[in-house]
Design a protein around this motif. Structure first.
Motif, PDB file in Angstrom:
ATOM      1  N   ARG A   7      16.800   7.113  -1.708  1.00  0.00           N
ATOM      2  CA  ARG A   7      15.846   6.056  -1.546  1.00  0.00           C
ATOM      3  C   ARG A   7      15.348   5.816  -0.131  1.00  0.00           C
ATOM      4  O   ARG A   7      14.207   5.622   0.351  1.00  0.00           O
ATOM      5  N   ILE A   8      16.554   5.873   0.691  1.00  0.00           N
ATOM      6  CA  ILE A   8      16.514   5.793   2.341  1.00  0.00           C
ATOM      7  C   ILE A   8      15.450   6.815   3.002  1.00  0.00           C
ATOM      8  O   ILE A   8      14.515   6.701   3.644  1.00  0.00           O
ATOM      9  N   LEU A  27       3.287   0.816  10.382  1.00  0.00           N
ATOM     10  CA  LEU A  27       4.013   0.185   9.286  1.00  0.00           C
ATOM     11  C   LEU A  27       5.345   0.232   9.547  1.00  0.00           C
ATOM     12  O   LEU A  27       6.010   1.080   9.753  1.00  0.00           O
ATOM     13  N   TYR A  28       6.063  -1.173   9.453  1.00  0.00           N
ATOM     14  CA  TYR A  28       7.373  -1.102  10.107  1.00  0.00           C
ATOM     15  C   TYR A  28       8.363  -0.951   8.854  1.00  0.00           C
ATOM     16  O   TYR A  28       9.643  -1.016   8.936  1.00  0.00           O
ATOM     17  N   GLY A  29       8.018  -1.357   7.713  1.00  0.00           N
ATOM     18  CA  GLY A  29       8.858  -1.224   6.397  1.00  0.00           C
ATOM     19  C   GLY A  29       8.178  -1.241   4.972  1.00  0.00           C
ATOM     20  O   GLY A  29       6.730  -1.368   5.403  1.00  0.00           O
ATOM     21  N   LEU A  30       8.565  -1.132   4.138  1.00  0.00           N
ATOM     22  CA  LEU A  30       7.912  -1.206   2.887  1.00  0.00           C
ATOM     23  C   LEU A  30       8.118  -2.516   1.972  1.00  0.00           C
ATOM     24  O   LEU A  30       8.007  -2.380   0.892  1.00  0.00           O
ATOM     25  N   SER A  31       8.484  -3.491   2.668  1.00  0.00           N
ATOM     26  CA  SER A  31       8.418  -5.013   2.188  1.00  0.00           C
ATOM     27  C   SER A  31       7.082  -5.362   1.831  1.00  0.00           C
ATOM     28  O   SER A  31       6.109  -4.748   2.573  1.00  0.00           O
ATOM     29  N   SER A  57       4.503   2.865  -4.090  1.00  0.00           N
ATOM     30  CA  SER A  57       5.744   3.351  -3.623  1.00  0.00           C
ATOM     31  C   SER A  57       6.705   2.552  -3.588  1.00  0.00           C
ATOM     32  O   SER A  57       7.878   2.637  -4.017  1.00  0.00           O
ATOM     33  N   ALA A  58       6.506   1.269  -2.863  1.00  0.00           N
ATOM     34  CA  ALA A  58       7.481   0.371  -2.419  1.00  0.00           C
ATOM     35  C   ALA A  58       7.939  -0.434  -3.728  1.00  0.00           C
ATOM     36  O   ALA A  58       9.158  -0.588  -3.977  1.00  0.00           O
ATOM     37  N   ASP A  59       7.251  -0.655  -4.668  1.00  0.00           N
ATOM     38  CA  ASP A  59       7.466  -1.224  -5.799  1.00  0.00           C
ATOM     39  C   ASP A  59       8.258  -0.343  -6.705  1.00  0.00           C
ATOM     40  O   ASP A  59       9.550  -0.833  -7.119  1.00  0.00           O
ATOM     41  N   LYS A  60       8.312   0.981  -6.741  1.00  0.00           N
ATOM     42  CA  LYS A  60       9.003   1.824  -7.492  1.00  0.00           C
ATOM     43  C   LYS A  60      10.155   1.891  -6.727  1.00  0.00           C
ATOM     44  O   LYS A  60      11.454   2.086  -7.163  1.00  0.00           O
ATOM     45  N   VAL A  81      10.659  10.840  -9.525  1.00  0.00           N
ATOM     46  CA  VAL A  81       9.599  12.211  -9.628  1.00  0.00           C
ATOM     47  C   VAL A  81       8.263  11.309  -9.117  1.00  0.00           C
ATOM     48  O   VAL A  81       7.495  11.846  -8.448  1.00  0.00           O
ATOM     49  N   GLU A  82       7.976  10.386  -9.680  1.00  0.00           N
ATOM     50  CA  GLU A  82       6.804   9.469  -9.319  1.00  0.00           C
ATOM     51  C   GLU A  82       6.672   9.125  -7.835  1.00  0.00           C
ATOM     52  O   GLU A  82       5.597   9.252  -7.148  1.00  0.00           O
ATOM     53  N   ILE A  83       7.773   8.749  -7.525  1.00  0.00           N
ATOM     54  CA  ILE A  83       7.837   8.476  -5.923  1.00  0.00           C
ATOM     55  C   ILE A  83       7.392   9.750  -5.099  1.00  0.00           C
ATOM     56  O   ILE A  83       6.899   9.890  -4.110  1.00  0.00           O
TER      57      ILE A  83
END
Length: 97
Positions: A7-8, A27-31, A57-60, A81-83
């Motif tokens: 994930r990371i 973009l500094y993060g996926l929040s 992507s962030a939601d997944k 796989v979707e990510i």
């Protein structure tokens, strides 16, 4: 631990793709807050393909983070796989930009 690293790593790869393009602010993060700020500061249409792919992507990734303590399921593997596919889509979008 492998799931955490995956994930990371996925987050890092997505951020590297997005930030390979010059923006007023990276973009500094996926929040959601980081993504909303990036969209606003850079004057990006929030309905454009890139921010939509980033949000998806962030939601997944968030879902996977919450499932990391559970047994690996078919749903977990499908999301992984979707990510990967979303990451490839993001890379293609920024190549054109």
């Amino acid at each position: 631990m492998t799931e955490l690293n995956n994930r990371i790593d996925a987050q890092r790869v997505i951020l590297n793709h997005v930030n390979s393009v010059f923006w007023n602010e990276e973009l500094y993060g996926l929040s959601r807050g980081a993504i909303d700020r990036w969209i606003s500061v850079n004057g990006i249409d929030p309905k454009a393909d890139l921010p939509c792919a980033i949000c998806e992507s962030a939601d997944k990734l968030f879902f996977l983070a919450n499932k990391s303590q559970e047994q690996v399921t078919d749903e977990y593997l499908l999301l992984s796989v979707e990510i990967l596919e979303l990451t490839q889509r993001i890379a293609k979008i920024v190549e054109v930009a």
